[in-house]
Design a protein around this motif. Sequence first.
Motif, PDB file in Angstrom:
ATOM      1  N   GLU A  20       0.832  -1.206   0.000  1.00 15.50           N
ATOM      2  CA  GLU A  20       0.000   0.000   0.000  1.00 15.50           C
ATOM      3  C   GLU A  20       0.867   1.256   0.000  1.00 15.50           C
ATOM      4  O   GLU A  20       0.590   2.220  -0.727  1.00 15.50           O
ATOM      5  CB  GLU A  20      -0.926  -0.014   1.216  1.00 15.50           C
ATOM      6  N   VAL A  21       1.932   1.234   0.828  1.00 17.31           N
ATOM      7  CA  VAL A  21       2.814   2.404   0.885  1.00 17.31           C
ATOM      8  C   VAL A  21       3.523   2.608  -0.451  1.00 17.31           C
ATOM      9  O   VAL A  21       3.642   3.731  -0.960  1.00 17.31           O
ATOM     10  CB  VAL A  21       3.835   2.249   2.029  1.00 17.31           C
ATOM     11  N   ALA A  22       3.936   1.485  -1.062  1.00 20.17           N
ATOM     12  CA  ALA A  22       4.617   1.591  -2.351  1.00 20.17           C
ATOM     13  C   ALA A  22       3.694   2.130  -3.427  1.00 20.17           C
ATOM     14  O   ALA A  22       4.096   2.916  -4.294  1.00 20.17           O
ATOM     15  CB  ALA A  22       5.163   0.221  -2.765  1.00 20.17           C
ATOM     16  N   GLN A  23       2.391   1.714  -3.353  1.00 20.41           N
ATOM     17  CA  GLN A  23       1.434   2.199  -4.343  1.00 20.41           C
ATOM     18  C   GLN A  23       1.145   3.681  -4.147  1.00 20.41           C
ATOM     19  O   GLN A  23       0.971   4.427  -5.113  1.00 20.41           O
ATOM     20  CB  GLN A  23       0.135   1.387  -4.252  1.00 20.41           C
ATOM     21  N   GLN A  24       1.077   4.108  -2.870  1.00 21.51           N
ATOM     22  CA  GLN A  24       0.804   5.514  -2.597  1.00 21.51           C
ATOM     23  C   GLN A  24       1.959   6.405  -3.044  1.00 21.51           C
ATOM     24  O   GLN A  24       1.752   7.518  -3.532  1.00 21.51           O
ATOM     25  CB  GLN A  24       0.538   5.707  -1.102  1.00 21.51           C
ATOM     26  N   HIS A  25       3.185   5.918  -2.867  1.00 18.24           N
ATOM     27  CA  HIS A  25       4.362   6.721  -3.201  1.00 18.24           C
ATOM     28  C   HIS A  25       4.922   6.370  -4.579  1.00 18.24           C
ATOM     29  O   HIS A  25       6.068   6.701  -4.873  1.00 18.24           O
ATOM     30  CB  HIS A  25       5.456   6.514  -2.135  1.00 18.24           C
ATOM     31  N   ARG A  26       4.120   5.667  -5.389  1.00 14.69           N
ATOM     32  CA  ARG A  26       4.577   5.329  -6.727  1.00 14.69           C
ATOM     33  C   ARG A  26       4.752   6.608  -7.538  1.00 14.69           C
ATOM     34  O   ARG A  26       3.861   7.467  -7.566  1.00 14.69           O
ATOM     35  CB  ARG A  26       3.567   4.401  -7.408  1.00 14.69           C
ATOM     36  N   PRO A  27       5.871   6.787  -8.186  1.00 12.27           N
ATOM     37  CA  PRO A  27       6.092   8.036  -8.937  1.00 12.27           C
ATOM     38  C   PRO A  27       5.095   8.183 -10.076  1.00 12.27           C
ATOM     39  O   PRO A  27       4.746   7.203 -10.756  1.00 12.27           O
ATOM     40  CB  PRO A  27       7.527   7.873  -9.463  1.00 12.27           C
ATOM     41  N   ARG A  28       4.620   9.386 -10.258  1.00 16.95           N
ATOM     42  CA  ARG A  28       3.652   9.681 -11.306  1.00 16.95           C
ATOM     43  C   ARG A  28       4.403   9.886 -12.622  1.00 16.95           C
ATOM     44  O   ARG A  28       5.148  10.844 -12.793  1.00 16.95           O
ATOM     45  CB  ARG A  28       2.848  10.925 -10.961  1.00 16.95           C
ATOM     46  N   THR A  29       4.179   8.974 -13.528  1.00 14.92           N
ATOM     47  CA  THR A  29       4.842   9.044 -14.821  1.00 14.92           C
ATOM     48  C   THR A  29       4.138  10.049 -15.720  1.00 14.92           C
ATOM     49  O   THR A  29       3.040  10.529 -15.421  1.00 14.92           O
ATOM     50  CB  THR A  29       4.855   7.659 -15.476  1.00 14.92           C
ATOM     51  N   ALA A  30       4.799  10.353 -16.837  1.00 12.14           N
ATOM     52  CA  ALA A  30       4.211  11.297 -17.795  1.00 12.14           C
ATOM     53  C   ALA A  30       2.915  10.748 -18.380  1.00 12.14           C
ATOM     54  O   ALA A  30       1.970  11.497 -18.646  1.00 12.14           O
ATOM     55  CB  ALA A  30       5.219  11.592 -18.906  1.00 12.14           C
ATOM     56  N   LYS A  31       2.849   9.425 -18.549  1.00  7.28           N
ATOM     57  CA  LYS A  31       1.649   8.804 -19.101  1.00  7.28           C
ATOM     58  C   LYS A  31       0.467   8.972 -18.159  1.00  7.28           C
ATOM     59  O   LYS A  31      -0.648   9.289 -18.590  1.00  7.28           O
ATOM     60  CB  LYS A  31       1.922   7.325 -19.375  1.00  7.28           C
ATOM     61  N   ARG A  32       0.702   8.755 -16.861  1.00  5.56           N
ATOM     62  CA  ARG A  32      -0.378   8.919 -15.885  1.00  5.56           C
ATOM     63  C   ARG A  32      -0.803  10.377 -15.781  1.00  5.56           C
ATOM     64  O   ARG A  32      -1.979  10.693 -15.620  1.00  5.56           O
ATOM     65  CB  ARG A  32       0.073   8.397 -14.513  1.00  5.56           C
ATOM     66  N   THR A  33       0.156  11.286 -15.871  1.00  9.60           N
ATOM     67  CA  THR A  33      -0.163  12.714 -15.812  1.00  9.60           C
ATOM     68  C   THR A  33      -1.038  13.127 -16.993  1.00  9.60           C
ATOM     69  O   THR A  33      -2.025  13.849 -16.836  1.00  9.60           O
ATOM     70  CB  THR A  33       1.123  13.544 -15.786  1.00  9.60           C
ATOM     71  N   LEU A  34      -0.675  12.656 -18.191  1.00  9.69           N
ATOM     72  CA  LEU A  34      -1.489  12.965 -19.369  1.00  9.69           C
ATOM     73  C   LEU A  34      -2.884  12.370 -19.251  1.00  9.69           C
ATOM     74  O   LEU A  34      -3.868  12.997 -19.674  1.00  9.69           O
ATOM     75  CB  LEU A  34      -0.788  12.435 -20.628  1.00  9.69           C
ATOM     76  N   LEU A  35      -2.974  11.174 -18.664  1.00 11.83           N
ATOM     77  CA  LEU A  35      -4.279  10.553 -18.473  1.00 11.83           C
ATOM     78  C   LEU A  35      -5.144  11.376 -17.535  1.00 11.83           C
ATOM     79  O   LEU A  35      -6.337  11.607 -17.805  1.00 11.83           O
ATOM     80  CB  LEU A  35      -4.111   9.134 -17.927  1.00 11.83           C
ATOM     81  N   HIS A  36      -4.575  11.852 -16.439  1.00 13.68           N
ATOM     82  CA  HIS A  36      -5.323  12.676 -15.494  1.00 13.68           C
ATOM     83  C   HIS A  36      -5.747  13.991 -16.135  1.00 13.68           C
ATOM     84  O   HIS A  36      -6.876  14.456 -15.929  1.00 13.68           O
ATOM     85  CB  HIS A  36      -4.479  12.943 -14.244  1.00 13.68           C
ATOM     86  N   VAL A  37      -4.859  14.601 -16.902  1.00  9.74           N
ATOM     87  CA  VAL A  37      -5.207  15.847 -17.578  1.00  9.74           C
ATOM     88  C   VAL A  37      -6.336  15.629 -18.569  1.00  9.74           C
ATOM     89  O   VAL A  37      -7.285  16.425 -18.672  1.00  9.74           O
ATOM     90  CB  VAL A  37      -3.965  16.440 -18.275  1.00  9.74           C
ATOM     91  N   PHE A  38      -6.253  14.528 -19.308  1.00  5.79           N
ATOM     92  CA  PHE A  38      -7.298  14.202 -20.290  1.00  5.79           C
ATOM     93  C   PHE A  38      -8.645  14.005 -19.593  1.00  5.79           C
ATOM     94  O   PHE A  38      -9.679  14.530 -20.061  1.00  5.79           O
ATOM     95  CB  PHE A  38      -6.903  12.952 -21.067  1.00  5.79           C
ATOM     96  N   LEU A  39      -8.662  13.277 -18.492  1.00  6.55           N
ATOM     97  CA  LEU A  39      -9.915  13.029 -17.775  1.00  6.55           C
ATOM     98  C   LEU A  39     -10.497  14.322 -17.201  1.00  6.55           C
ATOM     99  O   LEU A  39     -11.718  14.528 -17.224  1.00  6.55           O
ATOM    100  CB  LEU A  39      -9.681  12.012 -16.654  1.00  6.55           C
TER     101      LEU A  39
END
Length: 309
Positions: A20-39
């Motif tokens: 859980e800690v690893a998932q919470q602190h998982r680095p946000r990649t450029a792909k995930r950032t673009l996905l969040h921006v798109f949504l």
Amino acid sequence: MSTATQAVGHRGRGRTRTAEVAQQHRPRTAKRTLLHVFLIVMSLSWVFPLAWAVFNSLRDYNYTSQHGYVSFGGFTLKNYANAWKQGDFGRHFWNSVIITVPSVLVTLILASAVAFVVSRYSFKLNIVLLGLFTAANLLPQQALLVPLFKLYNSIEVPFWFSESGTLYNSYWSVIITHIAFQTGFCAFVLSNYMKTLPTELTEAAIVDGAGVLRQYWQIIMPLCRPPLAALATLEVTWIYNDFFWAVAFMSEGDKYPVTSSLQNLRGQFFTDYNLLSAGSVMAALPTLIVFFVLQKQFVSGLTLGATKG
């Protein structure tokens, strides 16, 4: 043994917390950032027209004509009262209820009956029967306009059933058309869901002496509440917002559904868009209420079959 079991349990919980800690602190990649921006952009693009309509519906026309729509001020509630009176929303809301409620109820009952037969019984014409009901959704509605128009004008009915003496210019013509077009889609969705239900349920009911009607109504139908709620939400939205069949099969404006009220808010030489926005918000309220009431069942009905196990 208890000490070893506790140690294993602690190690298991430790791994879970570490994951859980690893998932919470998982680095946000450029792909995930673009996905969040798109949504976020897509969400705002869907919400903006409704928010803009609500905002303008609360503003005075004289103020916006002087300061422009990209301004802040001139708030009033008079647009809603004027739109209700000028558009005759009370009458047309009732017309929409007369058309929508029986159309949705009969469609779901017929579709569930067809889906029950197709999904629980095996016979040679099983797929053909389902295809026959879904065929109506494969044809454009405009292609059937002229044949249906002539059909409804030629079918004579008692005057207590229709003031015109035929099915034309009556609520029944619009209701029958909606039922015919929507039953196939609902039958297709419900049959796919009913096929996932264990056959042991109906087999046990047959052993207990339950007939076909009892199997359908008391055993299968209670288990179909999520898909029925999802379909009810969709059907209310589609039928309530339809204006095409009402114009085609009814000649009296007093029988038109609420979607026609928006036409009454348009002037001959200019249109008060603040007044029109207020009317649009009022026309959309019933479908929003239905969605929020059935929101939980609607979401669960859409996600049925998304996961297995």
